[in-house]
Design a protein around this motif. Structure first.
Motif, PDB file in Angstrom:
ATOM      1  N   LYS A 126     -54.023  -9.281  64.159  1.00  0.00           N
ATOM      2  CA  LYS A 126     -53.195 -10.399  64.671  1.00  0.00           C
ATOM      3  C   LYS A 126     -53.639 -11.481  65.128  1.00  0.00           C
ATOM      4  O   LYS A 126     -53.088 -12.520  65.061  1.00  0.00           O
ATOM      5  CB  LYS A 126     -52.424  -9.446  65.953  1.00  0.00           C
ATOM      6  CG  LYS A 126     -51.325 -10.447  66.512  1.00  0.00           C
ATOM      7  CD  LYS A 126     -50.330  -9.515  67.485  1.00  0.00           C
ATOM      8  CE  LYS A 126     -49.346  -8.901  66.587  1.00  0.00           C
ATOM      9  NZ  LYS A 126     -48.285  -8.034  67.591  1.00  0.00           N
ATOM     10  N   GLU A 127     -54.923 -11.311  65.566  1.00  0.00           N
ATOM     11  CA  GLU A 127     -55.750 -12.534  65.839  1.00  0.00           C
ATOM     12  C   GLU A 127     -56.000 -13.272  64.782  1.00  0.00           C
ATOM     13  O   GLU A 127     -55.859 -14.748  64.754  1.00  0.00           O
ATOM     14  CB  GLU A 127     -56.689 -12.214  66.716  1.00  0.00           C
ATOM     15  CG  GLU A 127     -56.803 -11.991  68.221  1.00  0.00           C
ATOM     16  CD  GLU A 127     -58.061 -11.419  68.915  1.00  0.00           C
ATOM     17  OE1 GLU A 127     -57.844 -11.312  70.189  1.00  0.00           O
ATOM     18  OE2 GLU A 127     -59.092 -11.417  68.448  1.00  0.00           O
ATOM     19  N   PHE A 128     -56.288 -12.701  63.752  1.00  0.00           N
ATOM     20  CA  PHE A 128     -56.628 -13.240  62.344  1.00  0.00           C
ATOM     21  C   PHE A 128     -55.646 -14.160  61.927  1.00  0.00           C
ATOM     22  O   PHE A 128     -55.558 -15.058  61.427  1.00  0.00           O
ATOM     23  CB  PHE A 128     -57.158 -12.261  61.310  1.00  0.00           C
ATOM     24  CG  PHE A 128     -57.191 -12.664  60.039  1.00  0.00           C
ATOM     25  CD1 PHE A 128     -57.988 -13.894  59.670  1.00  0.00           C
ATOM     26  CD2 PHE A 128     -56.321 -12.202  59.003  1.00  0.00           C
ATOM     27  CE1 PHE A 128     -57.921 -13.954  58.348  1.00  0.00           C
ATOM     28  CE2 PHE A 128     -56.205 -12.664  57.827  1.00  0.00           C
ATOM     29  CZ  PHE A 128     -56.885 -13.533  57.307  1.00  0.00           C
ATOM     30  N   HIS A 129     -54.409 -13.128  61.917  1.00  0.00           N
ATOM     31  CA  HIS A 129     -53.193 -13.979  61.451  1.00  0.00           C
ATOM     32  C   HIS A 129     -52.852 -15.133  62.126  1.00  0.00           C
ATOM     33  O   HIS A 129     -52.539 -16.460  61.898  1.00  0.00           O
ATOM     34  CB  HIS A 129     -51.812 -12.998  61.713  1.00  0.00           C
ATOM     35  CG  HIS A 129     -50.649 -13.624  61.077  1.00  0.00           C
ATOM     36  ND1 HIS A 129     -49.435 -13.119  61.412  1.00  0.00           N
ATOM     37  CD2 HIS A 129     -50.270 -14.532  60.201  1.00  0.00           C
ATOM     38  CE1 HIS A 129     -48.425 -13.660  60.804  1.00  0.00           C
ATOM     39  NE2 HIS A 129     -48.912 -14.671  60.172  1.00  0.00           N
ATOM     40  N   HIS A 130     -52.924 -15.155  63.504  1.00  0.00           N
ATOM     41  CA  HIS A 130     -53.052 -16.332  64.448  1.00  0.00           C
ATOM     42  C   HIS A 130     -53.750 -17.618  64.144  1.00  0.00           C
ATOM     43  O   HIS A 130     -53.258 -18.638  64.066  1.00  0.00           O
ATOM     44  CB  HIS A 130     -52.964 -15.731  66.084  1.00  0.00           C
ATOM     45  CG  HIS A 130     -53.112 -17.136  66.911  1.00  0.00           C
ATOM     46  ND1 HIS A 130     -51.872 -17.611  67.288  1.00  0.00           N
ATOM     47  CD2 HIS A 130     -53.996 -17.477  67.547  1.00  0.00           C
ATOM     48  CE1 HIS A 130     -52.078 -18.686  68.496  1.00  0.00           C
ATOM     49  NE2 HIS A 130     -53.446 -18.678  68.321  1.00  0.00           N
ATOM     50  N   TYR A 131     -54.849 -17.158  63.928  1.00  0.00           N
ATOM     51  CA  TYR A 131     -55.922 -18.316  63.617  1.00  0.00           C
ATOM     52  C   TYR A 131     -55.680 -18.875  62.356  1.00  0.00           C
ATOM     53  O   TYR A 131     -55.585 -20.262  62.215  1.00  0.00           O
ATOM     54  CB  TYR A 131     -57.352 -17.733  63.738  1.00  0.00           C
ATOM     55  CG  TYR A 131     -57.830 -17.237  65.011  1.00  0.00           C
ATOM     56  CD1 TYR A 131     -57.339 -17.975  66.167  1.00  0.00           C
ATOM     57  CD2 TYR A 131     -58.844 -16.271  65.207  1.00  0.00           C
ATOM     58  CE1 TYR A 131     -57.966 -17.598  67.512  1.00  0.00           C
ATOM     59  CE2 TYR A 131     -59.177 -15.678  66.455  1.00  0.00           C
ATOM     60  CZ  TYR A 131     -58.897 -16.407  67.545  1.00  0.00           C
ATOM     61  OH  TYR A 131     -59.247 -16.003  68.852  1.00  0.00           O
ATOM     62  N   VAL A 132     -55.213 -18.084  61.237  1.00  0.00           N
ATOM     63  CA  VAL A 132     -54.903 -18.786  59.965  1.00  0.00           C
ATOM     64  C   VAL A 132     -53.655 -19.591  60.270  1.00  0.00           C
ATOM     65  O   VAL A 132     -53.649 -20.674  59.651  1.00  0.00           O
ATOM     66  CB  VAL A 132     -54.774 -17.537  58.876  1.00  0.00           C
ATOM     67  CG1 VAL A 132     -54.130 -18.331  57.807  1.00  0.00           C
ATOM     68  CG2 VAL A 132     -56.032 -16.963  58.662  1.00  0.00           C
ATOM     69  N   SER A 133     -52.761 -19.132  60.767  1.00  0.00           N
ATOM     70  CA  SER A 133     -51.634 -19.751  61.106  1.00  0.00           C
ATOM     71  C   SER A 133     -51.688 -21.195  61.747  1.00  0.00           C
ATOM     72  O   SER A 133     -50.898 -22.216  61.540  1.00  0.00           O
ATOM     73  CB  SER A 133     -50.378 -19.092  61.976  1.00  0.00           C
ATOM     74  OG  SER A 133     -49.965 -17.787  61.320  1.00  0.00           O
ATOM     75  N   LYS A 134     -52.655 -21.182  62.848  1.00  0.00           N
ATOM     76  CA  LYS A 134     -52.843 -22.488  63.544  1.00  0.00           C
ATOM     77  C   LYS A 134     -53.825 -23.466  62.624  1.00  0.00           C
ATOM     78  O   LYS A 134     -53.603 -24.537  62.579  1.00  0.00           O
ATOM     79  CB  LYS A 134     -53.908 -22.155  64.474  1.00  0.00           C
ATOM     80  CG  LYS A 134     -53.122 -21.429  66.004  1.00  0.00           C
ATOM     81  CD  LYS A 134     -52.321 -22.489  66.343  1.00  0.00           C
ATOM     82  CE  LYS A 134     -51.363 -21.788  67.787  1.00  0.00           C
ATOM     83  NZ  LYS A 134     -50.330 -22.707  68.263  1.00  0.00           N
ATOM     84  N   ALA A 135     -54.503 -22.721  61.717  1.00  0.00           N
ATOM     85  CA  ALA A 135     -55.283 -23.605  60.891  1.00  0.00           C
ATOM     86  C   ALA A 135     -54.245 -24.246  59.800  1.00  0.00           C
ATOM     87  O   ALA A 135     -54.274 -25.533  59.484  1.00  0.00           O
ATOM     88  CB  ALA A 135     -56.097 -22.849  59.833  1.00  0.00           C
ATOM     89  N   PHE A 136     -53.138 -23.658  59.194  1.00  0.00           N
ATOM     90  CA  PHE A 136     -51.987 -24.393  58.474  1.00  0.00           C
ATOM     91  C   PHE A 136     -51.416 -25.287  59.526  1.00  0.00           C
ATOM     92  O   PHE A 136     -50.946 -26.375  58.882  1.00  0.00           O
ATOM     93  CB  PHE A 136     -51.168 -23.465  58.030  1.00  0.00           C
ATOM     94  CG  PHE A 136     -51.461 -22.527  56.822  1.00  0.00           C
ATOM     95  CD1 PHE A 136     -51.716 -23.119  55.498  1.00  0.00           C
ATOM     96  CD2 PHE A 136     -51.939 -21.163  56.986  1.00  0.00           C
ATOM     97  CE1 PHE A 136     -51.907 -22.548  54.317  1.00  0.00           C
ATOM     98  CE2 PHE A 136     -52.385 -20.637  55.840  1.00  0.00           C
ATOM     99  CZ  PHE A 136     -52.389 -21.158  54.646  1.00  0.00           C
ATOM    100  N   GLU A 137     -51.031 -25.045  60.699  1.00  0.00           N
ATOM    101  CA  GLU A 137     -50.270 -26.093  61.665  1.00  0.00           C
ATOM    102  C   GLU A 137     -51.030 -27.403  61.699  1.00  0.00           C
ATOM    103  O   GLU A 137     -50.269 -28.278  61.753  1.00  0.00           O
ATOM    104  CB  GLU A 137     -49.856 -25.324  62.643  1.00  0.00           C
ATOM    105  CG  GLU A 137     -48.889 -24.433  62.959  1.00  0.00           C
ATOM    106  CD  GLU A 137     -48.893 -23.628  64.429  1.00  0.00           C
ATOM    107  OE1 GLU A 137     -49.463 -24.265  65.209  1.00  0.00           O
ATOM    108  OE2 GLU A 137     -48.198 -22.573  64.272  1.00  0.00           O
TER     109      GLU A 137
END
Length: 343
Positions: A106-117
């Motif tokens: 879940k943290e990995f998903h969060h960090y990747v999503s933030k990178a896209f944002e």
């Protein structure tokens, strides 16, 4: 014909195995799954690709995110990958001095999503998927601790929950990638021994389920073919390895190919050495009593002397072109001649 902009692996034959081009192995907008034994070249290959990105004008404004979930990359980054890559690489969260890496899926998903944002294209390296827990694993571990004290049993499967969470996460990340079409994500995974039915035919597998292969544009397997050794002061010393690399899934050109290349403890991945070895293996050049005859370079002598001549003369581009030419000849000879059904 429009030539796609791609990212080189740093090894010419590796590029050819992935894309059929000497220039690139990886296309932006995709997930790449690198699977392999410990110390077989996965991390070195992914970090070398990032180093290659610093040399390519297309990736000039990219961010390089190194999610070292294993906390295992202690090598000298500047020595192996250059100052630019070392200076530009950043953790997914925190600072270089105080980095924060993923500990759960879940943290990995969060960090990747933030990178896209953030809106800037990036290359994201997760090393490795095995280091990440799922929330259900954490909860179950706590339950088992309590149950052990109370003499109770906990039922359920870690692997099923893990596979489900990875499947959901990769589906969402893939959707973001396809919308943006610029970033690249490398997922590194350790192999483990297969057990049960079929293990005799396919002794290696990995944890996390089928989602990795399903969502990956390339799935590349790494193994140590052999150690590279040299006798120094009367004793045999280990210099590095020959990494054996097989592209098992290929959405770029659909071909399954296997190549190998040297990785030295002192200098990293050796593209020139890999090209020379491949041309010898394919018998484009002959070798008699330790002497190679390479007409294109007006050379006759040992492989080390040939490599030295190519590097000192800045002839790497000529060598890569030659490898590409011979590779194309082999691929053309493998084409089955049939009339096109749909003209």
């Amino acid at each position: 014909e429009v030539v796609p902009v791609g990212l080189s692996s740093g090894i010419t034959t590796f590029n050819l195995a992935c894309s059929g081009s000497i220039d690139y192995a990886f296309l932006p907008g995709h997930i790449y799954h690198l699977v392999g034994d410990s110390a077989s070249g996965k991390t070195m290959s992914a970090l070398t690709a990032i180093a290659e990105a610093t040399l390519h004008p297309h990736f000039k404004n990219y961010r390089f995110l190194h999610d070292d979930a294993e906390h295992g990359s202690l090598m000298d980054m500047r020595k192996f990958f250059g100052s630019q890559a070392a200076d530009q690489m950043e953790p997914p969260y925190g600072t270089r001095e105080e980095p924060t890496y993923s500990s759960t899926v879940k943290e990995f998903h969060h960090y990747v999503s933030k990178a896209f944002e953030k809106g800037e294209p990036f290359i994201y390296l997760l090393d490795s998927t095995d280091a990440l827990s799922t929330e259900s694993e954490v909860e179950k571990s706590e339950e088992q601790g309590i149950a052990a004290v109370e003499g109770k049993k906990i039922t359920g499967s870690y692997n099923t929950d893990r596979a489900k969470e990875w499947s959901q996460t990769l589906r969402l990340i893939h959707s973001l990638l396809r919308r943006e079409r610029k970033s690249i994500i490398f997922l590194l995974t350790q192999t483990r021994e297969s057990i049960g039915f079929g293990s005799h035919f396919d002794p290696k597998t990995y944890s996390g389920g089928k989602a990795f292969k399903f969502w990956a544009t390339l799935q590349v397997w790494f193994a140590v073919k052999r150690q590279l050794k040299k006798t120094v002061m009367g004793k045999e010393r280990e210099l590095g390895i020959i990494s054996l690399v097989k592209v098992r899934k290929n959405r770029i050109n659909g071909k399954v190919r296997t190549v190998e290349f040297p990785i030295y403890h002192s200098s990293g991945m050796d593209d020139v050495g890999a090209c020379v070895s491949w041309l010898l293996e394919e018998e484009h050049w002959s070798e008699v009593k330790g002497k190679i005859k390479a007409e294109e370079f007006d050379f006759e002598g040992s492989d080390e002397k040939l490599i030295q001549k190519i590097e000192e003369g800045g002839l790497e581009g000529k060598l890569k072109s030659l490898v590409g030419q011979v590779w194309s000849e082999i691929e053309s000879a493998c084409v089955v001649k049939r009339k096109r059904k749909y003209e």
